[in-house]
Design an enzyme around this catalytic site. Structure first.
Site, PDB file in Angstrom:
ATOM      1  N   ARG A  45       0.823  -1.214   0.000  1.00  0.00           N
ATOM      2  CA  ARG A  45       0.000   0.000   0.000  1.00  0.00           C
ATOM      3  C   ARG A  45       0.858   1.267   0.000  1.00  0.00           C
ATOM      4  NH1 ARG A  45      -4.314   2.919   3.565  1.00  0.00           N
ATOM      5  NH2 ARG A  45      -5.860   3.271   1.944  1.00  0.00           N
ATOM      6  N   HIS A  49       0.389   4.069  -2.750  1.00  0.00           N
ATOM      7  CA  HIS A  49      -0.017   5.438  -2.418  1.00  0.00           C
ATOM      8  C   HIS A  49       1.060   6.464  -2.736  1.00  0.00           C
ATOM      9  CE1 HIS A  49      -3.894   5.166   0.150  1.00  0.00           C
ATOM     10  NE2 HIS A  49      -3.905   4.320  -0.858  1.00  0.00           N
ATOM     11  N   TRP A 189      -9.754  -9.044   3.578  1.00  0.00           N
ATOM     12  CA  TRP A 189     -10.621  -9.449   2.465  1.00  0.00           C
ATOM     13  C   TRP A 189     -10.791 -10.974   2.401  1.00  0.00           C
ATOM     14  CZ3 TRP A 189      -7.606  -5.083   2.408  1.00  0.00           C
ATOM     15  CH2 TRP A 189      -8.183  -3.911   1.939  1.00  0.00           C
TER      16      TRP A 189
HETATM   17 FE1  DDH Z   1      -6.427  -0.469  -1.313  1.00  0.00          FE
HETATM   18  N1  DDH Z   1      -7.347   0.038   0.471  1.00  0.00           N
HETATM   19  N2  DDH Z   1      -7.758   0.661  -2.322  1.00  0.00           N
HETATM   20  N3  DDH Z   1      -5.416  -0.846  -3.025  1.00  0.00           N
HETATM   21  N4  DDH Z   1      -5.049  -1.487  -0.228  1.00  0.00           N
HETATM   22  C1  DDH Z   1      -6.960  -0.344   1.729  1.00  0.00           C
HETATM   23  C2  DDH Z   1      -5.956  -1.219   2.051  1.00  0.00           C
HETATM   24  C3  DDH Z   1      -5.084  -1.780   1.110  1.00  0.00           C
HETATM   25  C4  DDH Z   1      -8.815   1.353  -1.795  1.00  0.00           C
HETATM   26  C5  DDH Z   1      -9.111   1.502  -0.433  1.00  0.00           C
HETATM   27  C6  DDH Z   1      -8.401   0.892   0.580  1.00  0.00           C
HETATM   28  C7  DDH Z   1      -5.749  -0.379  -4.271  1.00  0.00           C
HETATM   29  C8  DDH Z   1      -6.930   0.321  -4.595  1.00  0.00           C
HETATM   30  C9  DDH Z   1      -7.831   0.799  -3.690  1.00  0.00           C
HETATM   31  C10 DDH Z   1      -4.006  -2.201  -0.783  1.00  0.00           C
HETATM   32  C11 DDH Z   1      -3.574  -2.165  -2.096  1.00  0.00           C
HETATM   33  C12 DDH Z   1      -4.211  -1.493  -3.138  1.00  0.00           C
HETATM   34  C13 DDH Z   1      -7.810   0.295   2.682  1.00  0.00           C
HETATM   35  C14 DDH Z   1      -7.717   0.137   4.195  1.00  0.00           C
HETATM   36  C15 DDH Z   1      -8.705   1.041   1.978  1.00  0.00           C
HETATM   37  C16 DDH Z   1      -9.831   1.892   2.547  1.00  0.00           C
HETATM   38  C17 DDH Z   1      -6.606   1.001   4.796  1.00  0.00           C
HETATM   39  C18 DDH Z   1      -6.539   0.873   6.297  1.00  0.00           C
HETATM   40  O1  DDH Z   1      -7.595   0.968   6.932  1.00  0.00           O
HETATM   41  O2  DDH Z   1      -5.428   0.677   6.841  1.00  0.00           O
HETATM   42  C19 DDH Z   1      -9.615   1.943  -2.859  1.00  0.00           C
HETATM   43  C20 DDH Z   1     -10.840   2.792  -2.672  1.00  0.00           C
HETATM   44  C21 DDH Z   1      -9.012   1.578  -4.028  1.00  0.00           C
HETATM   45  C22 DDH Z   1      -9.463   1.899  -5.390  1.00  0.00           C
HETATM   46  O3  DDH Z   1      -8.586   2.092  -6.266  1.00  0.00           O
HETATM   47  C23 DDH Z   1     -10.710   1.983  -5.749  1.00  0.00           C
HETATM   48  C24 DDH Z   1      -4.705  -0.684  -5.209  1.00  0.00           C
HETATM   49  C25 DDH Z   1      -4.713  -0.277  -6.691  1.00  0.00           C
HETATM   50  C26 DDH Z   1      -3.736  -1.376  -4.511  1.00  0.00           C
HETATM   51  C27 DDH Z   1      -2.422  -1.905  -4.990  1.00  0.00           C
HETATM   52  O4  DDH Z   1      -1.556  -2.146  -4.253  1.00  0.00           O
HETATM   53  C28 DDH Z   1      -2.163  -2.103  -6.433  1.00  0.00           C
HETATM   54  C29 DDH Z   1      -3.390  -3.010   0.246  1.00  0.00           C
HETATM   55  C30 DDH Z   1      -2.228  -3.994   0.027  1.00  0.00           C
HETATM   56  C31 DDH Z   1      -4.054  -2.745   1.433  1.00  0.00           C
HETATM   57  C32 DDH Z   1      -3.798  -3.333   2.819  1.00  0.00           C
HETATM   58  C33 DDH Z   1      -3.017  -2.354   3.666  1.00  0.00           C
HETATM   59  C34 DDH Z   1      -2.640  -2.881   5.033  1.00  0.00           C
HETATM   60  O5  DDH Z   1      -2.236  -2.061   5.874  1.00  0.00           O
HETATM   61  O6  DDH Z   1      -2.729  -4.079   5.298  1.00  0.00           O
END
Ligand code: DDH
Length: 290
Positions: A45, A49, A189
């Site tokens: 993440r 980000h 998930w």
């Molecule tokens: Fe995500 N994500 N994500 N995400 N994401 C969250 C956690 C993680 C969205 C929302 C959230 C991608 C796209 C989207 C990962 C990878 C990727 C969380 C929770 C939210 C909310 C965070 C928290 O509470 O700590 C949304 C909306 C989108 C969207 O594009 C519509 C993408 C593209 C990726 C990627 O990596 C390619 C991962 C891994 C996590 C888990 C994080 C953790 O601390 O564990």
């Protein structure tokens, strides 16, 4: 000016593989972190980000300048909790002072995908730290999980991605968890949140209902009531232009891995220009070096 990749003098694959190995070893020492999620999800993440602020229309944002430690980007609500990943990697910024923040944060994501069993991610170094206000993106460039499929499609258009790449990228939600204190959402998930698999798509095709709770609107699985989907995840099922790829990836993990690898590598390089012929590095996993 253009953000041209500039590799520190004399640094080669061997130097970056050394950093890779150190990050992998530290992940391995912290497998209990976050209820057994380890640092895989957190680091993926952080890489995403730091890259996802890119805007192809203004050619701003992206991972090049490593600006997430600065205001206002550090304070973007979407980045809540990512100080954990940045702090985790900080010792390697000290040990390897030649590596830029953007390179370290994106490399961390590559290590996390590969070491959790995912595909090889081709990666190129050369991001350069900036300390200038003009290089820090405004807030609001990261996606809002409460939205629908049209929003998701439109959001990723700004980064230059099409429907197939969008679905592939969202498969990263196989890793890690949502944390109420960060995002208002809660839980993983699926059960194998420390392994990179196509499980996100398999589960998404199962049946889901809206969870009854005080937090943000999210879904839970009918079968066990213990796993979650965001509204933007469920949106991948609601739109036919996404659903066909969800089905493809649920049925074929190799295809998901191949597509994810390409799309994630592209994501990490948004807004960076590479001198012609710059070949990506392919890092060996820890297991391959044993
Ligand atoms: Fe995500 N994500 N994500 N995400 N994401 C969250 C956690 C993680 C969205 C929302 C959230 C991608 C796209 C989207 C990962 C990878 C990727 C969380 C929770 C939210 C909310 C965070 C928290 O509470 O700590 C949304 C909306 C989108 C969207 O594009 C519509 C993408 C593209 C990726 C990627 O990596 C390619 C991962 C891994 C996590 C888990 C994080 C953790 O601390 O564990």
């Amino acid at each position: 000016g253009a953000n041209v990749a500039t590799v520190p003098q004399g640094k080669t694959l061997k130097d970056y593989q050394e950093v890779y190995n150190d990050i992998a070893a530290k992940i391995e020492e912290n497998l209990d972190y976050d209820g057994g999620a380890g640092f895989y999800g957190q680091l993926v993440r952080l890489a995403w980000h730091s890259s996802g602020t890119y805007d192809k229309n203004t050619k701003t944002g992206g991972s090049y300048y490593g600006t997430m430690i600065f205001y206002p980007e550090a304070s973007d609500g979407a980045n809540n909790g990512l100080a954990n990943g940045r702090d985790f990697l900080y010792e390697f910024a000290v040990k390897y002072p030649w590596i830029s923040r953007g390179d370290l944060w994106t490399l961390g994501g590559v290590v996390a995908v590969q070491e959790s069993g995912g595909p090889k991610i081709p990666w190129r170094p050369g991001r350069v730290d900036s300390y200038e206000k003009k290089d820090i993106p405004e807030n609001g460039n990261l996606p809002d999980a409460s939205q629908d499929g049209k929003y998701v499609r439109n959001y990723f258009k700004r980064l230059g991605f099409g429907d197939r790449e969008i679905v592939a990228l969202l498969g990263a939600h196989c890793l890690g968890k949502c944390h109420p204190e960060n995002s208002g959402y809660d839980g993983p998930w699926g059960p194998s949140f420390n392994m990179f698999t196509n499980d996100f798509f398999v589960r998404l095709l199962g049946s889901w209902h809206v969870r009854q709770w005080d937090g943000e609107k999210q879904y839970e699985d009918d079968e066990t009531n213990s796993f979650m989907m965001l509204p933007t995840d469920i949106a991948l099922k609601e739109e036919s232009y996404f659903l066909k790829y969800v089905k493809l990836y649920a049925a074929d993990q190799d295809l998901f891995f191949a597509d994810f690898s390409k799309a994630f590598a592209t994501l990490l390089e948004l807004g960076i220009e590479y001198p012609r012929g710059t070949k990506p590095f392919l890092f060996k996993t820890v297991e391959e070096q044993e």
